[in-house]
Design a protein around this motif. Structure first.
Motif, PDB file in Angstrom:
ATOM      1  N   SER A  70      60.988  14.403   0.143  1.00 43.91           N
ATOM      2  CA  SER A  70      59.931  14.520  -0.863  1.00 43.91           C
ATOM      3  C   SER A  70      60.124  13.589  -2.054  1.00 43.91           C
ATOM      4  O   SER A  70      59.154  13.044  -2.594  1.00 43.91           O
ATOM      5  CB  SER A  70      59.819  15.974  -1.341  1.00 43.91           C
ATOM      6  OG  SER A  70      59.450  16.818  -0.261  1.00 43.91           O
TER       7      SER A  70
ATOM      8  N   THR B 280      53.504  27.772   0.016  1.00 44.71           N
ATOM      9  CA  THR B 280      53.772  28.466  -1.254  1.00 44.71           C
ATOM     10  C   THR B 280      53.424  29.942  -1.150  1.00 44.71           C
ATOM     11  O   THR B 280      53.861  30.743  -1.963  1.00 44.71           O
ATOM     12  CB  THR B 280      52.949  27.830  -2.386  1.00 44.71           C
ATOM     13  OG1 THR B 280      51.558  27.806  -1.998  1.00 44.71           O
ATOM     14  CG2 THR B 280      53.402  26.402  -2.649  1.00 44.71           C
TER      15      THR B 280
ATOM     16  N   ASN C  58      57.194  18.570   1.128  1.00 45.83           N
ATOM     17  CA  ASN C  58      56.982  19.884   0.512  1.00 45.83           C
ATOM     18  C   ASN C  58      56.823  20.976   1.571  1.00 45.83           C
ATOM     19  O   ASN C  58      55.748  21.555   1.752  1.00 45.83           O
ATOM     20  CB  ASN C  58      55.766  19.868  -0.426  1.00 45.83           C
ATOM     21  CG  ASN C  58      55.983  19.012  -1.653  1.00 45.83           C
ATOM     22  OD1 ASN C  58      57.123  18.786  -2.065  1.00 45.83           O
ATOM     23  ND2 ASN C  58      54.908  18.519  -2.239  1.00 45.83           N
TER      24      ASN C  58
END
Length: 263
Positions: free
Chosen positions: A111, A31, A154
């Motif tokens: 995912s 992220t 992810n």
């Protein structure tokens, strides 16, 4: 009459990040964009690569959307070769049919199958009923933990409760037609494939399986063929000249596939 065993072949890829074709060090995806390590950013469009694969008869390739902002780019690739590419990245029961309608040959899922990082057979069965087993690919991309490989989701950052082993693959095979497996620890490093994983996959899988991660020379195709008994196909990324690489020529891979097709 003599029977011929299946032979490993090259499978092409189009990795999309922020709407652009890129080659990324898999372990750096997170992220936090500041940590991203990028080996290559294309000046050509996703459609250019799709057309290149189409012109050279390279079937069974995959388009992977790495994060948000890639839907439009993915659609241009699929429209350049309707029915010629698989699509993965954020596939769910809500959008799977939409991507097939957009021109994907198959959808690739990871995912969605692991809510709260725990495998859901129910979700897999829902997708299987929705699109059909033959149009479903399960991505069991993984990270090595000791002597085991654990499915990661992810952007390969979160480990799930599923180990990649004979039992889990046998169970998954009942509901999908192919596997895609990125060895996330070596993805994008061009330092060689995970030979032990490839050998194990050759022992475990009975449906088509594509391995990605670390390939750096055209001879890796013969290595994967030998290790897996021809049961595992191979994707090249950062080492490939069309992605800025220095050690593998696209032309060589096309010639290899043609040679294998005539064996």
């Amino acid at each position: 009459m003599a029977t011929h065993r299946r032979r490993t072949r090259f499978r092409p890829c189009i990795d999309l990040h922020a709407g652009v074709v890129k080659q990324i060090v898999g372990g750096s995806l997170s992220t936090d964009e500041s940590k991203l390590q990028t080996n290559f950013v294309a000046s050509q469009s996703p459609a250019y690569y799709a057309q290149l694969y189409r012109d050279n008869g390279l079937t069974g390739g995959h388009v992977i959307k790495l994060g948000p902002g890639n839907d439009a780019a993915a659609r241009t690739a699929l429209s350049a070769w309707p029915g010629g590419l698989h699509i993965g990245g954020g596939i769910t029961e809500q959008n799977a049919l939409e991507w097939l309608a957009a021109g994907a040959e198959k959808v690739i899922v990871t995912s969605y199958l692991f809510p709260s990082q725990k495998f859901s057979l129910e979700r897999l069965q829902v997708l299987e009923r929705l699109v059909g087993r033959e149009r479903l690919v399960v991505d069991v991309s993984c990270r090595r933990r000791g002597e085991k490989w654990v499915v990661a989701m992810n952007k390969w950052q979160d480990l799930t409760d599923m180990e990649v082993d004979q039992a889990s693959l046998k169970m998954l095979e009942e509901h999908c037609s192919e596997f895609l497996i990125h060895a996330a620890d070596v993805e994008g490093l061009c330092q060689g494939i995970d030979e032990e994983l490839v050998q194990r996959l050759g022992e475990w899988v009975t449906i088509p399986c594509t391995y990605a991660g670390g390939a750096r020379d055209v001879s890796d195709l013969e290595l994967v063929d030998r290790l897996s008994g021809g049961r595992v196909d191979l994707t090249f990324g950062s080492a490939l000249d069309i992605f800025g690489g220095k050690t593998v020529r696209f032309e060589e891979l096309v010639m290899y596939n043609k040679a294998m097709a005539s064996v």
